[in-house]
Design a protein around this motif. Structure first.
Motif, mmCIF file in Angstrom:
data_model
loop_
_atom_site.group_PDB
_atom_site.id
_atom_site.type_symbol
_atom_site.label_atom_id
_atom_site.label_comp_id
_atom_site.label_asym_id
_atom_site.label_seq_id
_atom_site.Cartn_x
_atom_site.Cartn_y
_atom_site.Cartn_z
ATOM 1 N N UNK A 167 0.858 -1.182 0.000
ATOM 2 C CA UNK A 167 0.000 0.000 0.000
ATOM 3 C C UNK A 167 0.898 1.237 0.000
ATOM 4 N N UNK A 168 0.309 2.408 -0.151
ATOM 5 C CA UNK A 168 1.117 3.620 -0.170
ATOM 6 C C UNK A 168 1.680 3.920 1.207
ATOM 7 N N UNK A 169 2.892 4.460 1.207
ATOM 8 C CA UNK A 169 3.556 4.863 2.453
ATOM 9 C C UNK A 169 4.021 6.310 2.285
ATOM 10 N N UNK A 170 3.633 7.169 3.213
ATOM 11 C CA UNK A 170 4.059 8.570 3.159
ATOM 12 C C UNK A 170 4.656 8.950 4.506
ATOM 13 N N UNK A 171 5.381 10.070 4.519
ATOM 14 C CA UNK A 171 5.994 10.521 5.769
ATOM 15 C C UNK A 171 5.336 11.812 6.253
ATOM 16 N N UNK A 172 5.870 12.378 7.306
ATOM 17 C CA UNK A 172 5.286 13.551 7.955
ATOM 18 C C UNK A 172 5.217 14.754 7.005
ATOM 19 N N UNK A 173 6.287 14.957 6.233
ATOM 20 C CA UNK A 173 6.317 16.108 5.328
ATOM 21 C C UNK A 173 5.208 16.016 4.284
ATOM 22 N N UNK A 174 5.012 14.816 3.710
ATOM 23 C CA UNK A 174 3.955 14.632 2.708
ATOM 24 C C UNK A 174 2.571 14.828 3.324
ATOM 25 N N UNK A 175 2.413 14.429 4.583
ATOM 26 C CA UNK A 175 1.141 14.637 5.280
ATOM 27 C C UNK A 175 0.853 16.136 5.426
ATOM 28 N N UNK A 176 1.853 16.889 5.854
ATOM 29 C CA UNK A 176 1.676 18.342 6.022
ATOM 30 C C UNK A 176 1.402 19.001 4.671
ATOM 31 N N UNK A 177 2.098 18.551 3.640
ATOM 32 C CA UNK A 177 1.858 19.100 2.301
ATOM 33 C C UNK A 177 0.420 18.855 1.851
ATOM 34 N N UNK A 178 -0.123 17.700 2.188
ATOM 35 C CA UNK A 178 -1.501 17.391 1.819
ATOM 36 C C UNK A 178 -2.475 18.330 2.525
ATOM 37 N N UNK A 179 -2.218 18.596 3.801
ATOM 38 C CA UNK A 179 -3.073 19.535 4.552
ATOM 39 C C UNK A 179 -2.974 20.923 3.935
ATOM 40 N N UNK A 180 -1.749 21.341 3.600
ATOM 41 C CA UNK A 180 -1.559 22.638 2.959
ATOM 42 C C UNK A 180 -2.362 22.723 1.658
ATOM 43 N N UNK A 181 -2.324 21.643 0.875
ATOM 44 C CA UNK A 181 -3.030 21.643 -0.406
ATOM 45 C C UNK A 181 -4.541 21.790 -0.202
ATOM 46 N N UNK A 182 -5.065 21.200 0.865
ATOM 47 C CA UNK A 182 -6.494 21.308 1.154
ATOM 48 C C UNK A 182 -6.871 22.697 1.655
ATOM 49 N N UNK A 183 -5.963 23.339 2.410
ATOM 50 C CA UNK A 183 -6.291 24.615 3.057
ATOM 51 C C UNK A 183 -6.081 25.828 2.157
ATOM 52 N N UNK A 184 -5.193 25.716 1.173
ATOM 53 C CA UNK A 184 -4.851 26.887 0.342
ATOM 54 C C UNK A 184 -6.089 27.382 -0.402
ATOM 55 N N UNK A 185 -6.353 28.668 -0.287
ATOM 56 C CA UNK A 185 -7.510 29.264 -0.957
ATOM 57 C C UNK A 185 -7.099 30.367 -1.928
ATOM 58 N N UNK A 186 -6.073 31.108 -1.607
ATOM 59 C CA UNK A 186 -5.682 32.238 -2.442
ATOM 60 C C UNK A 186 -4.719 31.788 -3.541
ATOM 61 N N UNK A 187 -4.566 32.654 -4.527
ATOM 62 C CA UNK A 187 -3.621 32.400 -5.621
ATOM 63 C C UNK A 187 -2.215 32.190 -5.073
#
Length: 439
Positions: free
Chosen positions: A95-115
């Motif tokens: 299965x996929x394996x990710x680390x802490x940095x990739x997890x934070x990047x995913x949260x950032x991608x969800x939260x970003x609203x502005x250009x």
């Protein structure tokens, strides 16, 4: 980590003697903030990381059994993994394996609203991906052969790296334009002598809640990590100071990779250029000292050399009393308050006033009828405590404000200092000369 609905996750927290131990509860909260369902949280103790699998082959097989039994489709490690370690773990766990940095990047991608926020997230993701370009295809040494196409060729891996480099260059150019726009705004504020107060702090410390109260705004605030990603600025009138700009910034977190900090430089520049920083601290957190250290570390990394007031929030949960603690006379160092209940907010306003304007004093002013413009400006600053007219029609006003601020107002309107301030005017001559030289 590409988030999908119904992500079923196993968390792995690894305690390694040679590495910093991280907060397992915070790791779980990060995962929930990404929208995943936590099936199991495993704890592993290692003397040193395994070069091939980070956790060792036996523990990797054990995690694989949990993945199969619980039907998980993702495993997240609370430490940075090398590309080879992630690939080897995926082979074992299927299965996929990710680390802490990739997890934070995913949260950032969800939260970003502005250009700007979306640009920064994409740059951070590509920077992280550039070190993980591993292809397992066959002989792809050259793309094509034949007349007119022969040559050293380019491997598929090199092609990907080249395209990534081009895209990252484009993103940096766009972010530079964003920085220039922000810089123009800062220069305009500096020319107008408008101070900027930036809220910084560990994620989920209550920055956005406090920002909403002070700015009477409706910025998204929630009990989750990285609820705020994009910087938010509001211009407001502050009693005794006048106009100032209040800035809410992205929350910090421990073990934030340098590349992430670098990618978010455009956002963090609001911190660098601030007149005053309010470091918001969750006083109820058992990890409070570690969180303070993490914020101080990031501020040091970005070169922030700005006066700071530490604001200990959530005293309703930590059972502290609202108070100001001074480093020295008229220099606030710490403020204790609760943004949730409102207790201590007046103390914060006082501390910001003193930090920006200096010592606050009481003055009795005597204004002739022709000096009405000064009265209007004092009302705009909301510093008038009382006023009354004498028999000659002069207006006597009691104000509470910083000495150099009232002097600057009188000087700016070209009014007689000694006539308005009386005996106290003698104390202002050196300062007045300094203003005259500056102006």
């Amino acid at each position: 980590m590409q988030q999908t609905d119904g992500e079923r996750v196993i968390l792995v927290s690894v305690s390694v003697q040679s590495l910093e131990d991280l907060d397992a509860d915070e790791f779980a909260l990060l995962t929930k903030s990404a929208g995943a369902e936590i099936l199991q949280h495993l704890y592993v103790h290692k003397i040193r990381p395994d070069a091939k699998l980070f956790v060792g082959s036996g523990k990797a097989e054990e995690i694989a059994l949990f993945v199969e039994e619980l039907e998980a489709n993702l495993v997240i490690f609370d430490h940075a993994l090398t590309p080879a370690q992630a690939r080897n773990l995926e082979k074992i766990m299927k299965c996929r394996v990710v680390d802490r940095t990739e997890l934070i990047l995913d949260i950032f991608a969800q939260r970003a609203r502005t250009y700007e926020g979306k640009l920064q997230v994409e740059l951070a993701q590509l920077h992280h991906l550039s070190s993980r370009l591993i292809r397992s295809r066959g002989t792809l040494d050259s793309q094509k052969g034949g007349i007119g196409l022969r040559g050293p060729g380019e491997t598929l891996l090199e092609t990907d790296r080249r395209l990534l480099k081009i895209r990252m260059g484009q993103l940096k150019t766009k972010l530079d334009k964003v920085r220039q726009t922000r810089q123009q705004g800062r220069v305009a504020r500096q020319k107008a002598a408008i101070p900027t107060v930036s809220l910084v702090g560990y994620t989920n410390a209550g920055k956005s809640t406090l920002f909403n109260i002070l700015a009477k705004s409706d910025v998204y605030a929630a009990d989750q990590l990285f609820a705020t990603l994009d910087p938010t600025l509001r211009r407001l009138d502050w009693d005794g100071i006048g106009s100032l700009v209040l800035a809410d910034t992205v929350g910090f977190v421990r073990n934030l990779s340098h590349s992430l900090v670098e990618s978010f430089k455009a956002t963090l520049e609001e911190t660098l250029e601030a007149t005053l920083l309010l470091h918001i601290i969750d006083s109820s957190s058992p990890e409070m000292l570690e969180q303070i250290e993490a914020v101080d570390k990031v501020l040091s990394e970005i070169g922030a050399d700005v006066p700071i007031i530490r604001v200990y929030n959530k005293i309703d949960q930590s059972h502290e009393n609202a108070k100001i603690i001074y480093a020295k006379e008229h220099q606030p160092d710490r403020v204790y308050l609760s943004a949730h209940t409102g207790e201590g907010l007046d103390l914060l306003r006082q501390a910001v006033h003193e930090s920006l304007m200096g010592q606050i004093q009481s003055f009795n002013l005597c204004l002739k009828p022709a000096y009405g413009k000064l009265r209007t400006q004092l009302y705009a600053l909301n510093v008038i405590q009382s006023e009354q007219y004498d028999d000659e029609g002069n207006l006597h006003i009691e104000v509470i404000m910083a000495p150099h601020k009232i002097e600057h107002l009188i000087k700016k309107l070209h009014l007689p200092l000694d006539e308005i301030l009386g005996e106290k005017a003698k104390n202002f001559q050196p300062v007045l000369e300094e203003f005259e030289l500056k102006d």
